[in-house]
Design a protein around this motif. Sequence first.
Motif, short mmCIF file in Angstrom:
data_model
loop_
_atom_site.label_atom_id
_atom_site.label_comp_id
_atom_site.label_asym_id
_atom_site.label_seq_id
_atom_site.Cartn_x
_atom_site.Cartn_y
_atom_site.Cartn_z
N ALA A 185 0.84 -1.20 0.00
CA ALA A 185 0.00 0.00 0.00
C ALA A 185 0.88 1.25 0.00
O ALA A 185 2.10 1.18 0.14
CB ALA A 185 -0.92 0.00 1.22
N THR A 186 0.24 2.39 -0.16
CA THR A 186 0.96 3.67 -0.14
C THR A 186 0.18 4.68 0.69
O THR A 186 -0.99 4.48 1.01
CB THR A 186 1.14 4.23 -1.57
N GLY A 187 0.85 5.77 1.02
CA GLY A 187 0.19 6.91 1.65
C GLY A 187 -0.54 6.57 2.93
O GLY A 187 -0.05 5.83 3.78
N GLN A 188 -1.77 7.09 3.04
CA GLN A 188 -2.56 6.92 4.25
C GLN A 188 -2.89 5.45 4.51
O GLN A 188 -2.91 5.01 5.66
CB GLN A 188 -3.85 7.75 4.16
N ALA A 189 -3.15 4.68 3.45
CA ALA A 189 -3.47 3.27 3.63
C ALA A 189 -2.30 2.55 4.30
O ALA A 189 -2.50 1.74 5.23
CB ALA A 189 -3.79 2.62 2.29
N ARG A 190 -1.11 2.85 3.85
CA ARG A 190 0.06 2.22 4.46
C ARG A 190 0.22 2.64 5.92
O ARG A 190 0.49 1.81 6.79
CB ARG A 190 1.32 2.61 3.67
N ALA A 191 0.00 3.92 6.19
CA ALA A 191 0.13 4.42 7.57
C ALA A 191 -0.89 3.75 8.48
O ALA A 191 -0.58 3.38 9.62
CB ALA A 191 -0.05 5.94 7.60
N VAL A 192 -2.12 3.57 8.01
CA VAL A 192 -3.17 2.94 8.81
C VAL A 192 -2.81 1.50 9.13
O VAL A 192 -2.93 1.04 10.27
CB VAL A 192 -4.53 3.00 8.07
N LEU A 193 -2.35 0.75 8.14
CA LEU A 193 -2.01 -0.65 8.36
C LEU A 193 -0.80 -0.79 9.28
O LEU A 193 -0.75 -1.69 10.14
CB LEU A 193 -1.75 -1.33 7.02
N GLU A 194 0.18 0.09 9.12
CA GLU A 194 1.35 0.05 10.00
C GLU A 194 0.96 0.40 11.44
O GLU A 194 1.46 -0.18 12.40
CB GLU A 194 2.43 1.00 9.49
N MET A 195 0.05 1.38 11.58
CA MET A 195 -0.42 1.76 12.92
C MET A 195 -1.15 0.60 13.58
O MET A 195 -0.94 0.31 14.77
CB MET A 195 -1.35 2.96 12.81
N THR A 196 -1.99 -0.10 12.82
CA THR A 196 -2.72 -1.22 13.38
C THR A 196 -1.77 -2.34 13.78
O THR A 196 -1.93 -2.98 14.83
CB THR A 196 -3.76 -1.74 12.38
N ALA A 197 -0.75 -2.60 12.95
CA ALA A 197 0.25 -3.62 13.30
C ALA A 197 0.96 -3.26 14.60
O ALA A 197 1.22 -4.13 15.44
CB ALA A 197 1.26 -3.76 12.16
N ALA A 198 1.25 -1.97 14.78
CA ALA A 198 1.91 -1.53 16.02
C ALA A 198 0.99 -1.72 17.22
O ALA A 198 1.44 -2.09 18.31
CB ALA A 198 2.33 -0.07 15.89
N MET A 199 -0.31 -1.48 17.03
CA MET A 199 -1.26 -1.66 18.14
C MET A 199 -1.34 -3.12 18.56
O MET A 199 -1.48 -3.43 19.75
CB MET A 199 -2.64 -1.15 17.72
N VAL A 200 -1.26 -4.03 17.60
CA VAL A 200 -1.35 -5.46 17.91
C VAL A 200 -0.23 -5.89 18.84
O VAL A 200 -0.42 -6.73 19.72
CB VAL A 200 -1.30 -6.30 16.60
N THR A 201 0.95 -5.31 18.66
CA THR A 201 2.11 -5.71 19.46
C THR A 201 2.41 -4.70 20.57
O THR A 201 3.52 -4.68 21.10
CB THR A 201 3.34 -5.86 18.55
N ASP A 202 1.42 -3.90 20.94
CA ASP A 202 1.63 -2.91 22.00
C ASP A 202 2.04 -3.63 23.30
O ASP A 202 1.32 -4.51 23.79
CB ASP A 202 0.34 -2.12 22.24
N PRO A 203 3.20 -3.29 23.87
CA PRO A 203 3.69 -4.01 25.06
C PRO A 203 2.72 -3.98 26.23
O PRO A 203 2.56 -4.99 26.93
CB PRO A 203 5.00 -3.29 25.40
N ALA A 204 2.07 -2.84 26.46
CA ALA A 204 1.15 -2.74 27.60
C ALA A 204 -0.03 -3.68 27.42
O ALA A 204 -0.47 -4.35 28.37
CB ALA A 204 0.66 -1.30 27.75
#
Length: 546
Positions: free
Chosen positions: A64-83
């Motif tokens: 993906a590119t642009g906002q779509a890529r940012a959204v998917l990367e953000m969701t991936a980061a939320m999945v592995t949120d340490p807290a």
Amino acid sequence: MSASTLQGVGVSPGRAAGPIMRVRDRLPEPAAEPAPADREADAARIRPAAQAVAQRLRDRAAGATGQARAVLEMTAAMVTDPALLDNAEKAVLKRGLPAPRAVFEAADEFAALLTATGGYLAERAQDVRDVRDRLVAELTGTTPPGVPELTRPSVLVARDLAPADTADLDPTLVLALVTEEGGPTSHTAILARALGIPAVVAARGVLATAAAGARVDGGAGVVELLDHAVEPQAAARSRARWDGTGATADGHRVRLLANIGSAADAQAGIEAGAEGAGLFRTEFCFLDAATEPDVEAQRESYAAVLRPFAGRPVVVRTLDAGADKPIPFLGVDGEPNPALGVRGLRIAFDRPELLDRQLAAIVAAASDTGAQVSVMAPMVATAGEAAWFAERARAAGVERVGVMVETPAAALCADQVLAAVDFVSIGTNDLAQYTTAADRMIGALATLNDPWQPALLRLVAGLGRAGRESGKPVGVCGEAAADPLLAGVLAGLGVTSLSMTAAALAAVGASLAEHPLADWQAAAQQALSAPGPAQARQRAAAVLGG
């Protein structure tokens, strides 16, 4: 209106028809018992499951590119949120919950915190529930909820859509979007407009229907349900072409900016062509903090977001928190009506040192990055409050100071507020809900929070007039700016800048450039005279030949 027709809120114009494809709904709650025979082994399953889900999201982001890529990367980061993962593992080890139930409860606690926070962060609670369901599905070996693989053009029907579901939708297969929940500022609305997909939200009862097909009018908000699978009829779409400069057809400048809250948002804004950032939400630095981050920690956090905008304007909003936006270290007591309580700038009246430290960190981060930083305060009601903030911000070294207009009181005293500051920025999301006394998180009240409400537009018109008379800028940073037609109407009302999600920039820029300022002004006047939001949109479109 016949029983086969539903009235929702149109959030992305256009007409389309086709067979209905239902989006898989939320997973049922996983059982809390029996307890795992080996707690350590069950807890050890959680992180590998999170890594597997995150990797699939990252794989999608890579394509993906642009906002779509940012959204998917953000969701991936939320999945592995340490807290999140730590809390889930503790629930297995200490309470004997099965891993799926532990993940479910840990995520729900975080989602509840965001919901109580209100505003933009409350809308992110849906993202957390999406992450929760993906993790639970991985742990239980079931199919996660979300958009199924489409084999033919279809109308998607869902309770709501998470950002990760909508980020990489194929507009050649998705004819229209219809959701039971959501509102005019939801992610579904924003993305649908960016992709040119007709969309209706808050179509109550659509999930209960057994209809096989639907005709959707995304402008009027009407969904006609059919007992047969109608032949696909796609809305006419054209890819937005925008040269990167916000202006009407006759060259009247309206700066187009991005709303950001993270480094990923900032990068997506740059890639989408934003001229700067009109709203940098700083809450992310405080949300999970048990104690107040010190100046240096804040400085580093802000600099990471500001850095992509070196040499460009960025408007930083000071901490928007309080009784309805609980942050642990604030220790604000509960209130009977927290949305009308001690929140936003009001926190600083009793704790000015909290504001002073944040201002110092913002000024230092601006110096570190070269971004052209302005600072504004949220939840201002009077000219006296605006003056108090401006004096404090200037003493901290901020050269350009403004306030958000989210309350009718501030809008009605626009001339006095502008006399105290250098600019104002209208938060249409909150201004709408305070003007109509309708919580924007309640789907049943979505029509009242439609940014086309004439009462809201009249307040914007008064602010635009005050801006012209004072010679000071009046921006909009609410998601009303992301609607291509409404964006032009706002410019016609005197708004000088529009800030929105990065995904909407090209469509708004292209739409703005289609007509001269005089036409946008004429459309705005017609919208002001309408009896309701649907008629306001229709009258504005008619002036412009739509």
